[in-house]
Design a protein around this motif. Structure first.
Motif, PDB file in Angstrom:
ATOM      1  N   THR A   1      -3.167 -10.354  -3.748  1.00 26.50           N
ATOM      2  CA  THR A   1      -4.258 -10.124  -2.778  1.00 26.50           C
ATOM      3  C   THR A   1      -3.692 -10.066  -1.366  1.00 26.50           C
ATOM      4  O   THR A   1      -4.132 -10.772  -0.474  1.00 26.50           O
ATOM      5  CB  THR A   1      -5.347 -11.214  -2.884  1.00 26.50           C
TER       6      THR A   1
ATOM      7  N   PRO B   1       3.984  -6.868  -5.438  1.00 30.11           N
ATOM      8  CA  PRO B   1       5.221  -6.076  -5.390  1.00 30.11           C
ATOM      9  C   PRO B   1       6.019  -6.228  -6.678  1.00 30.11           C
ATOM     10  O   PRO B   1       5.781  -7.165  -7.452  1.00 30.11           O
ATOM     11  CB  PRO B   1       5.972  -6.691  -4.205  1.00 30.11           C
TER      12      PRO B   1
ATOM     13  N   MET C   1      10.406 -11.579 -10.627  1.00 30.53           N
ATOM     14  CA  MET C   1       9.346 -12.411 -11.217  1.00 30.53           C
ATOM     15  C   MET C   1       8.213 -11.566 -11.800  1.00 30.53           C
ATOM     16  O   MET C   1       7.564 -11.963 -12.772  1.00 30.53           O
ATOM     17  CB  MET C   1       8.793 -13.305 -10.106  1.00 30.53           C
ATOM     18  N   THR C   2       7.958 -10.396 -11.213  1.00 27.99           N
ATOM     19  CA  THR C   2       6.794  -9.603 -11.649  1.00 27.99           C
ATOM     20  C   THR C   2       7.173  -8.442 -12.578  1.00 27.99           C
ATOM     21  O   THR C   2       6.299  -7.742 -13.060  1.00 27.99           O
ATOM     22  CB  THR C   2       6.021  -9.022 -10.444  1.00 27.99           C
TER      23      THR C   2
ATOM     24  N   THR D   1      -1.423   0.702  -9.424  1.00 31.57           N
ATOM     25  CA  THR D   1      -1.061   1.577  -8.300  1.00 31.57           C
ATOM     26  C   THR D   1       0.095   0.959  -7.509  1.00 31.57           C
ATOM     27  O   THR D   1       0.359   1.393  -6.392  1.00 31.57           O
ATOM     28  CB  THR D   1      -2.264   1.784  -7.345  1.00 31.57           C
TER      29      THR D   1
ATOM     30  N   ASP E   1      -2.504 -14.954  -7.037  1.00 31.74           N
ATOM     31  CA  ASP E   1      -1.467 -14.658  -6.044  1.00 31.74           C
ATOM     32  C   ASP E   1      -0.653 -15.926  -5.855  1.00 31.74           C
ATOM     33  O   ASP E   1      -1.096 -17.028  -6.224  1.00 31.74           O
ATOM     34  CB  ASP E   1      -2.109 -14.220  -4.702  1.00 31.74           C
ATOM     35  N   LEU E   2       0.527 -15.777  -5.253  1.00 26.76           N
ATOM     36  CA  LEU E   2       1.339 -16.957  -4.957  1.00 26.76           C
ATOM     37  C   LEU E   2       0.693 -17.766  -3.839  1.00 26.76           C
ATOM     38  O   LEU E   2       0.894 -18.968  -3.727  1.00 26.76           O
ATOM     39  CB  LEU E   2       2.753 -16.527  -4.543  1.00 26.76           C
TER      40      LEU E   2
ATOM     41  N   LYS F   1      -2.451  -6.962   1.539  1.00 23.08           N
ATOM     42  CA  LYS F   1      -3.257  -5.987   2.282  1.00 23.08           C
ATOM     43  C   LYS F   1      -4.074  -5.083   1.347  1.00 23.08           C
ATOM     44  O   LYS F   1      -5.269  -4.894   1.540  1.00 23.08           O
ATOM     45  CB  LYS F   1      -2.325  -5.155   3.178  1.00 23.08           C
TER      46      LYS F   1
ATOM     47  N   ALA G   1      -1.302   7.627  -4.478  1.00 17.80           N
ATOM     48  CA  ALA G   1      -2.310   6.708  -3.918  1.00 17.80           C
ATOM     49  C   ALA G   1      -2.207   6.616  -2.404  1.00 17.80           C
ATOM     50  O   ALA G   1      -3.206   6.466  -1.704  1.00 17.80           O
ATOM     51  CB  ALA G   1      -2.174   5.331  -4.555  1.00 17.80           C
TER      52      ALA G   1
ATOM     53  N   HIS H   1      -1.671  -5.376  -7.768  1.00 16.97           N
ATOM     54  CA  HIS H   1      -1.401  -5.103  -6.347  1.00 16.97           C
ATOM     55  C   HIS H   1      -0.312  -6.014  -5.792  1.00 16.97           C
ATOM     56  O   HIS H   1      -0.289  -6.306  -4.597  1.00 16.97           O
ATOM     57  CB  HIS H   1      -2.700  -5.240  -5.539  1.00 16.97           C
TER      58      HIS H   1
ATOM     59  N   VAL I   1      -4.519   3.296  -0.669  1.00 20.85           N
ATOM     60  CA  VAL I   1      -4.103   2.876  -2.013  1.00 20.85           C
ATOM     61  C   VAL I   1      -5.258   2.195  -2.759  1.00 20.85           C
ATOM     62  O   VAL I   1      -5.517   2.475  -3.932  1.00 20.85           O
ATOM     63  CB  VAL I   1      -2.866   1.956  -1.945  1.00 20.85           C
TER      64      VAL I   1
ATOM     65  N   GLY J   1      -4.552  -5.340  -2.145  1.00 18.62           N
ATOM     66  CA  GLY J   1      -5.385  -6.076  -3.106  1.00 18.62           C
ATOM     67  C   GLY J   1      -6.658  -6.604  -2.459  1.00 18.62           C
ATOM     68  O   GLY J   1      -7.732  -6.600  -3.083  1.00 18.62           O
TER      69      GLY J   1
ATOM     70  N   VAL K   1       1.715   4.967 -10.894  1.00 18.12           N
ATOM     71  CA  VAL K   1       3.155   4.700 -10.870  1.00 18.12           C
ATOM     72  C   VAL K   1       3.614   4.521 -12.310  1.00 18.12           C
ATOM     73  O   VAL K   1       2.825   4.152 -13.184  1.00 18.12           O
ATOM     74  CB  VAL K   1       3.462   3.423 -10.045  1.00 18.12           C
TER      75      VAL K   1
HETATM   76  P1  NAI Z   1       1.448  -7.134   0.532  1.00 19.08           P
HETATM   77  O1  NAI Z   1       2.816  -7.667   0.752  1.00 19.08           O
HETATM   78  O2  NAI Z   1       0.474  -7.122   1.671  1.00 19.08           O
HETATM   79  O3  NAI Z   1       0.759  -7.920  -0.683  1.00 19.08           O
HETATM   80  C1  NAI Z   1       1.422  -8.229  -1.879  1.00 19.08           C
HETATM   81  C2  NAI Z   1       0.797  -9.509  -2.418  1.00 19.08           C
HETATM   82  O4  NAI Z   1       1.369  -9.765  -3.705  1.00 19.08           O
HETATM   83  C3  NAI Z   1       1.074 -10.737  -1.527  1.00 19.08           C
HETATM   84  O5  NAI Z   1      -0.135 -11.413  -1.247  1.00 19.08           O
HETATM   85  C4  NAI Z   1       2.021 -11.570  -2.371  1.00 19.08           C
HETATM   86  O6  NAI Z   1       1.867 -12.968  -2.157  1.00 19.08           O
HETATM   87  C5  NAI Z   1       1.576 -11.178  -3.774  1.00 19.08           C
HETATM   88  N1  NAI Z   1       2.569 -11.520  -4.794  1.00 19.08           N
HETATM   89  C6  NAI Z   1       3.917 -11.520  -4.699  1.00 19.08           C
HETATM   90  N2  NAI Z   1       4.463 -11.947  -5.861  1.00 19.08           N
HETATM   91  C7  NAI Z   1       3.433 -12.230  -6.693  1.00 19.08           C
HETATM   92  C8  NAI Z   1       3.342 -12.725  -8.012  1.00 19.08           C
HETATM   93  N3  NAI Z   1       4.453 -13.046  -8.721  1.00 19.08           N
HETATM   94  N4  NAI Z   1       2.115 -12.892  -8.555  1.00 19.08           N
HETATM   95  C9  NAI Z   1       0.996 -12.599  -7.848  1.00 19.08           C
HETATM   96  N5  NAI Z   1       1.011 -12.141  -6.584  1.00 19.08           N
HETATM   97  C10 NAI Z   1       2.214 -11.955  -6.021  1.00 19.08           C
HETATM   98  O7  NAI Z   1       1.664  -5.673  -0.060  1.00 19.08           O
HETATM   99  P2  NAI Z   1       0.600  -4.472  -0.058  1.00 19.08           P
HETATM  100  O8  NAI Z   1       0.754  -3.670   1.165  1.00 19.08           O
HETATM  101  O9  NAI Z   1      -0.740  -4.977  -0.447  1.00 19.08           O
HETATM  102  O10 NAI Z   1       1.211  -3.581  -1.258  1.00 19.08           O
HETATM  103  C11 NAI Z   1       1.170  -4.020  -2.602  1.00 19.08           C
HETATM  104  C12 NAI Z   1       2.066  -3.104  -3.435  1.00 19.08           C
HETATM  105  O11 NAI Z   1       1.485  -1.802  -3.485  1.00 19.08           O
HETATM  106  C13 NAI Z   1       3.460  -2.853  -2.790  1.00 19.08           C
HETATM  107  O12 NAI Z   1       4.366  -3.837  -3.192  1.00 19.08           O
HETATM  108  C14 NAI Z   1       3.833  -1.496  -3.329  1.00 19.08           C
HETATM  109  O13 NAI Z   1       4.658  -1.684  -4.483  1.00 19.08           O
HETATM  110  C15 NAI Z   1       2.513  -0.864  -3.745  1.00 19.08           C
HETATM  111  N6  NAI Z   1       2.235   0.366  -3.003  1.00 19.08           N
HETATM  112  C16 NAI Z   1       1.960   1.510  -3.707  1.00 19.08           C
HETATM  113  C17 NAI Z   1       1.657   2.690  -3.056  1.00 19.08           C
HETATM  114  C18 NAI Z   1       1.298   3.949  -3.811  1.00 19.08           C
HETATM  115  O14 NAI Z   1       1.233   5.032  -3.206  1.00 19.08           O
HETATM  116  N7  NAI Z   1       1.033   3.887  -5.107  1.00 19.08           N
HETATM  117  C19 NAI Z   1       1.690   2.761  -1.597  1.00 19.08           C
HETATM  118  C20 NAI Z   1       1.916   1.485  -0.937  1.00 19.08           C
HETATM  119  C21 NAI Z   1       2.200   0.346  -1.626  1.00 19.08           C
END
Ligand code: NAI
Length: 330
Positions: free
Chosen positions: A150, A204, A208-209, A230, A172-173, A152, A295, A202, A103, A154, A257
């Motif tokens: 930030t 979820p 809130m988001t 993405t 990030d939070l 995995k 992605a 990056h 991604v 990010g 997306v």
């Molecule tokens: P992750 O859970 O490792 O990281 C998400 C980060 O966002 C965390 O550090 C969390 O604290 C932070 N976060 C949560 N709420 C927040 C806010 N209000 N403000 C700022 N930061 C905030 O998730 P990962 O694996 O990095 O994935 C991120 C996103 O990527 C997923 O939620 C998914 O929606 C998307 N994704 C998209 C794909 C695609 O093919 N386009 C494939 C896989 C994931």
């Protein structure tokens, strides 16, 4: 277990069958899961679903009492009514990580292609137009990149942009110590918006988001900012971004997306009239580059998704529990 695999595509079927090795009885269904198709899960113990399947309360109600497990082939679970699943006794499991590189690298591909107008250059060359007018980019080296979320993905994206010689700001939070150690600077959202030449999402999709990027957020960004998403479509208010593109506030938009992608993505609709006027408008801008939720789509990621999904189902069958269960936030 007998598993009904909804929204299945040939490329996933091969990986799932290989990971399964005959352990579970998999029924591959091309159909998306929704209220109309839920009866196809009759006689199965588990449903395996993807990002654009409808997992709202009425659909989940149509799966019980037969189905006990909902195995998501995705990391994101914003499309699941977790309260309804809990009420109905349906366990929900997911694939928390399969390849953050897939991604993050795709997000970087969007940055590079938009900046250097690769999509436009490709079309021009095929038509014998070798003029450079309108194709000028900018050095990424020395630019400021804002990363929202930030985790995995990010963190990998931030690391790559640091490698280009960019200054990376993050919001990030929670602070990711690995990012901090790599020179990423955590700031408030307002500062990230005000100082970034590129903003990449990056985090979820949560209440809130949702529409994190709206008129107000765009008004705080630099004129000509590059916006990359993405993560999940509804992080961006698409109407606000279209207004931003028309005014020039948004200089580049890279999307994998889209808010209403469930009606479009993953299908070949090339013979049909596009009914979504907002999406149609997006495709008219020369400085917008859209991919259809691809992605994640690398050999490594697809293999990992299949292996973790089968592992989740096997673990649940054996123990009634799973390390990758999704819990309702309390
Ligand atoms: P992750 O859970 O490792 O990281 C998400 C980060 O966002 C965390 O550090 C969390 O604290 C932070 N976060 C949560 N709420 C927040 C806010 N209000 N403000 C700022 N930061 C905030 O998730 P990962 O694996 O990095 O994935 C991120 C996103 O990527 C997923 O939620 C998914 O929606 C998307 N994704 C998209 C794909 C695609 O093919 N386009 C494939 C896989 C994931």
């Amino acid at each position: 277990m007998k598993v009904a695999v909804f929204s299945s595509k040939p490329y996933e079927e091969a990986s799932l069958a290989a990971a399964n090795g005959g352990r579970h009885e998999l029924t591959f269904l091309e159909a998306h899961l929704n209220a109309r198709t839920a009866p196809l899960a009759a006689g199965h113990d588990a449903v395996c679903a993807f990002v654009n399947d409808n997992l709202s309360a009425p659909v989940l109600e149509g799966l019980v009492p037969g189905v006990k497990l909902l195995a998501l082939r995705s990391a994101g679970f914003n499309h699941v009514d977790l309260a309804a699943a809990e009420r109905l006794g349906l366990a929900v499991v997911r694939v928390p990580a399969y390849s953050p590189y897939a991604v993050a690298e795709h997000a970087v591909a969007l940055v590079l292609a938009l900046n250097r107008n690769i999509h436009r250059a490709h079309n021009r060359i095929r038509e014998g137009n070798f003029a450079l007018e309108g194709l000028m980019g900018f050095d990424l080296h020395g630019r400021t990149v804002g990363v929202i979320g930030t985790g995995k993905i990010g963190a990998v994206f931030a690391g790559i942009m640091r490698g280009f010689g960019c200054k990376v700001l993050a919001h990030d939070l929670a602070v990711n110590p690995e990012c901090e150690a790599a020179g990423v600077q955590y700031v408030k959202l307002a500062q990230l918006f005000a100082e970034s030449d590129i903003v990449s999402l990056h985090c979820p999709l949560t209440p809130m988001t949702r529409h994190l990027i709206d008129d107000a957020a765009l008004s705080r960004m630099k004129t000509g900012v590059m916006l990359i998403n993405t993560s999940r479509g509804a992080l961006i208010d698409t109407r606000a971004v279209i207004a931003g593109l028309k005014s020039g506030r948004v200089g580049y938009l890279g999307l994998d997306v889209y808010e209403e992608e469930a009606e479009l993505f993953f299908e070949d609709l090339s013979g049909q009239v596009l009914q979504d006027d907002i999406f149609a408008r997006l495709t008219t801008f020369p400085n917008v580059l859209i991919t259809g939720h691809q992605a994640f789509f690398t050999h490594e990621a697809v293999k990992n998704i299949a292996e973790t999904t089968i592992g989740n189902i096997t673990e649940f069958e054996a123990t009634g529990q799973c390390a990758n269960v999704v819990k309702l936030p309390r």
